[in-house]
Design a protein around this motif. Structure first.
Motif, PDB file in Angstrom:
ATOM      1  N   HIS A  90       0.746  -1.172  -0.086  1.00  0.00           N
ATOM      2  CA  HIS A  90      -0.025   0.053   0.076  1.00  0.00           C
ATOM      3  C   HIS A  90       0.914   1.222   0.077  1.00  0.00           C
ATOM      4  O   HIS A  90       1.964   1.223   0.138  1.00  0.00           O
ATOM      5  CB  HIS A  90      -0.690   0.248   1.290  1.00  0.00           C
ATOM      6  CG  HIS A  90      -1.894  -1.049   1.569  1.00  0.00           C
ATOM      7  ND1 HIS A  90      -3.278  -1.129   1.465  1.00  0.00           N
ATOM      8  CD2 HIS A  90      -1.514  -2.344   2.044  1.00  0.00           C
ATOM      9  CE1 HIS A  90      -3.538  -2.205   1.590  1.00  0.00           C
ATOM     10  NE2 HIS A  90      -2.717  -3.189   2.086  1.00  0.00           N
ATOM     11  N   HIS A  91       0.087   2.380  -0.307  1.00  0.00           N
ATOM     12  CA  HIS A  91       0.991   3.707   0.143  1.00  0.00           C
ATOM     13  C   HIS A  91      -0.346   4.506   0.835  1.00  0.00           C
ATOM     14  O   HIS A  91      -1.483   4.499   0.671  1.00  0.00           O
ATOM     15  CB  HIS A  91       1.491   4.358  -1.055  1.00  0.00           C
ATOM     16  CG  HIS A  91       0.724   4.875  -2.203  1.00  0.00           C
ATOM     17  ND1 HIS A  91       0.929   4.652  -3.597  1.00  0.00           N
ATOM     18  CD2 HIS A  91      -0.542   5.549  -2.170  1.00  0.00           C
ATOM     19  CE1 HIS A  91       0.103   5.114  -4.214  1.00  0.00           C
ATOM     20  NE2 HIS A  91      -0.800   5.571  -3.517  1.00  0.00           N
ATOM     21  N   ALA A 102      -1.150   7.629   0.768  1.00  0.00           N
ATOM     22  CA  ALA A 102      -1.708   9.066   0.220  1.00  0.00           C
ATOM     23  C   ALA A 102      -1.613   9.993   1.166  1.00  0.00           C
ATOM     24  O   ALA A 102      -2.369  10.786   1.499  1.00  0.00           O
ATOM     25  CB  ALA A 102      -2.999   8.705  -0.298  1.00  0.00           C
ATOM     26  N   SER A 144       3.675   7.867   1.289  1.00  0.00           N
ATOM     27  CA  SER A 144       3.728   8.549  -0.042  1.00  0.00           C
ATOM     28  C   SER A 144       2.430   9.220  -0.338  1.00  0.00           C
ATOM     29  O   SER A 144       1.249   8.504  -0.120  1.00  0.00           O
ATOM     30  CB  SER A 144       4.022   7.603  -1.243  1.00  0.00           C
ATOM     31  OG  SER A 144       3.805   8.175  -2.665  1.00  0.00           O
ATOM     32  N   GLY A 162       1.112   9.564  -3.383  1.00  0.00           N
ATOM     33  CA  GLY A 162       0.379   8.709  -4.518  1.00  0.00           C
ATOM     34  C   GLY A 162       0.328   9.649  -5.885  1.00  0.00           C
ATOM     35  O   GLY A 162       1.153  10.466  -6.016  1.00  0.00           O
ATOM     36  N   LYS A 192      -8.442   1.911  -5.762  1.00  0.00           N
ATOM     37  CA  LYS A 192      -7.245   2.242  -5.196  1.00  0.00           C
ATOM     38  C   LYS A 192      -6.070   2.544  -6.290  1.00  0.00           C
ATOM     39  O   LYS A 192      -6.052   1.955  -7.291  1.00  0.00           O
ATOM     40  CB  LYS A 192      -6.918   1.280  -4.181  1.00  0.00           C
ATOM     41  CG  LYS A 192      -7.883   1.078  -3.016  1.00  0.00           C
ATOM     42  CD  LYS A 192      -7.948   2.431  -2.331  1.00  0.00           C
ATOM     43  CE  LYS A 192      -8.788   2.433  -1.124  1.00  0.00           C
ATOM     44  NZ  LYS A 192      -8.953   3.794  -0.423  1.00  0.00           N
ATOM     45  N   SER A 240      -0.510  -6.116  -4.853  1.00  0.00           N
ATOM     46  CA  SER A 240      -0.844  -4.735  -4.394  1.00  0.00           C
ATOM     47  C   SER A 240      -2.169  -4.371  -3.993  1.00  0.00           C
ATOM     48  O   SER A 240      -3.069  -5.098  -4.600  1.00  0.00           O
ATOM     49  CB  SER A 240      -0.299  -3.623  -5.655  1.00  0.00           C
ATOM     50  OG  SER A 240      -1.400  -3.577  -6.651  1.00  0.00           O
ATOM     51  N   TYR A 252       8.615   6.901  -4.811  1.00  0.00           N
ATOM     52  CA  TYR A 252       9.096   6.038  -3.593  1.00  0.00           C
ATOM     53  C   TYR A 252      10.457   6.319  -3.555  1.00  0.00           C
ATOM     54  O   TYR A 252      11.150   6.184  -4.679  1.00  0.00           O
ATOM     55  CB  TYR A 252       8.757   4.523  -3.925  1.00  0.00           C
ATOM     56  CG  TYR A 252       7.130   4.406  -4.227  1.00  0.00           C
ATOM     57  CD1 TYR A 252       6.193   4.979  -3.430  1.00  0.00           C
ATOM     58  CD2 TYR A 252       6.979   3.402  -5.140  1.00  0.00           C
ATOM     59  CE1 TYR A 252       4.888   4.525  -3.689  1.00  0.00           C
ATOM     60  CE2 TYR A 252       5.449   3.124  -5.673  1.00  0.00           C
ATOM     61  CZ  TYR A 252       4.599   4.012  -4.643  1.00  0.00           C
ATOM     62  OH  TYR A 252       3.228   3.736  -4.941  1.00  0.00           O
ATOM     63  N   ASP A 261      -2.691   2.417  -5.128  1.00  0.00           N
ATOM     64  CA  ASP A 261      -1.649   1.983  -4.262  1.00  0.00           C
ATOM     65  C   ASP A 261      -1.350   0.498  -4.555  1.00  0.00           C
ATOM     66  O   ASP A 261      -2.252  -0.455  -4.347  1.00  0.00           O
ATOM     67  CB  ASP A 261      -1.733   2.399  -2.789  1.00  0.00           C
ATOM     68  CG  ASP A 261      -3.060   1.922  -2.020  1.00  0.00           C
ATOM     69  OD1 ASP A 261      -4.134   2.093  -2.676  1.00  0.00           O
ATOM     70  OD2 ASP A 261      -2.985   1.668  -0.956  1.00  0.00           O
ATOM     71  N   VAL A 262      -0.168   0.130  -5.029  1.00  0.00           N
ATOM     72  CA  VAL A 262       0.831   0.778  -5.316  1.00  0.00           C
ATOM     73  C   VAL A 262       1.183   1.199  -7.150  1.00  0.00           C
ATOM     74  O   VAL A 262       0.615   0.404  -7.758  1.00  0.00           O
ATOM     75  CB  VAL A 262       2.257   0.258  -4.855  1.00  0.00           C
ATOM     76  CG1 VAL A 262       2.357   0.315  -3.492  1.00  0.00           C
ATOM     77  CG2 VAL A 262       2.324  -1.084  -5.238  1.00  0.00           C
ATOM     78  N   GLU A 269       2.504  -0.502   4.443  1.00  0.00           N
ATOM     79  CA  GLU A 269       2.301   0.693   3.937  1.00  0.00           C
ATOM     80  C   GLU A 269       3.632   1.693   3.919  1.00  0.00           C
ATOM     81  O   GLU A 269       4.369   1.822   4.527  1.00  0.00           O
ATOM     82  CB  GLU A 269       1.465   1.418   4.928  1.00  0.00           C
ATOM     83  CG  GLU A 269       0.513   2.714   4.780  1.00  0.00           C
ATOM     84  CD  GLU A 269      -0.702   2.106   3.967  1.00  0.00           C
ATOM     85  OE1 GLU A 269      -1.344   2.876   3.010  1.00  0.00           O
ATOM     86  OE2 GLU A 269      -1.281   1.343   4.694  1.00  0.00           O
TER      87      GLU A 269
END
Length: 309
Positions: free
Chosen positions: A99-100, A102, A174, A176, A293, A285, A230, A295-296, A171
């Motif tokens: 994940h990121h 956001a 980032s 995003g 979503k 992901s 990233y 991410d990623v 996680e």
């Protein structure tokens, strides 16, 4: 080890190909050359395609980490959620989901925010990042563990499924997706375009990101071409964490998204569906199971790292 390059052949080339997770035919052809360039770029050494002492050393260190990891070496710190914020029901883990956030770069604040929410929504690990204003990156690459003892929390937005309970979420801090020259804001419940500097990049909350932390994708991903990059430290930490978790939980981290990338390239980051992911233990992901979503995102450095696993 002797120095190898394009058109080399022999037993040493076979060993190189095994380290790069390639079919060991003993011929240093274009595919091996491309894999060497990918590896060198990911390690921040000169991408010349020549396997000399520096490249051999890094390749062998990575192989050693994968096959003989030091279980006593902790690469993360505990910063646990309060008990009400996760399901304290240990489960055997079969999947890892990326994940990121956001959001901002501080992993401590991410976990603090989760701990204040009424719902049990969180991931087991959070990796700190860079400030989009380049004013504080003290936590870049810092890994925190939020959920202990193989417990779990909701993190995929796909309803009650084993993919939640039997997966480990990671996680990456980032922001995003980014837009160039504008950002969208809700006004009276409707999206409104807020115009800004046409040569600048903005997060979904209207914060400007320095250009050094912006990556432009060759093909747009779910409607966006620009993403918060990233960092090198984040990807190094993510790689180390994936290898450690692979050993601890007997998860083949080359399966899932990494293997699909080898077959389909960046299309592997699209929606795959919960059934396919559930049928294939490994690394996936969030975007693979949730069409809403981002991410990623399929950033080149992330792809290179995943292909090295």
């Amino acid at each position: 080890m002797k120095t190898l390059k394009l058109h080399s052949h022999g037993q040493e080339v076979k060993q190189l190909q095994l380290l790069l997770n390639l079919l060991p035919d003993g011929i240093f052809g274009p595919q091996t050359h491309h894999a060497v360039l990918f590896f060198q770029k990911s390690q921040n050494i000169a991408p010349d395609g020549i396997v000399g002492p520096a490249t051999w050393s890094l390749l062998c260190d990575g192989w050693e980490m994968l096959n003989n990891p030091n279980d006593d070496e902790e690469i993360f710190s505990e910063y646990l959620l309060p008990e009400h914020a996760y399901h304290n029901q240990p489960t055997k883990k079969k999947w890892i989901f990326l994940h990121h956030t956001a959001g901002w770069q501080n992993p401590y604040r991410v976990i603090d925010d989760w701990g204040q929410r009424p719902h049990k929504v969180a991931t087991e690990f959070v990796i700190g990042g860079q400030s989009i204003h380049n004013d504080n990156s003290d936590h870049d690459g810092k890994i925190l563990q939020a959920i202990p003892n193989n417990a779990w929390a909701w993190h995929l937005g796909i309803g009650s499924q084993p993919l939640h309970r039997e997966s480990i979420g990671i996680e990456i801090c980032s922001f995003g997706q980014l837009t160039k020259g504008y950002f969208e804001k809700e006004v009276n419940g409707k999206p409104k375009i807020i115009e800004r500097d046409k040569n600048s990049y903005f997060t979904y909350v209207g914060q400007e990101v320095i250009p050094d932390q912006v990556i432009e994708l060759e093909d747009e991903f779910r409607g966006y071409n620009y993403f918060h990059k990233y960092s090198v430290e984040q990807l190094k930490s993510l790689k180390g964490l994936l290898l450690k978790l692979a050993n601890e939980h007997n998860i083949d981290v080359r399966e899932g998204l990494p293997n699909l990338i080898r077959k389909e390239g960046v299309k592997a980051f699209d929606l795959i569906g919960t059934k396919t992911c559930a049928d294939t233990p490994g690394v996936w992901s969030h975007a693979n199971v949730n069409k809403f979503k981002l991410d990623v995102a399929p950033q080149e450095a992330l792809i290179e790292m995943l292909l090295e696993l």
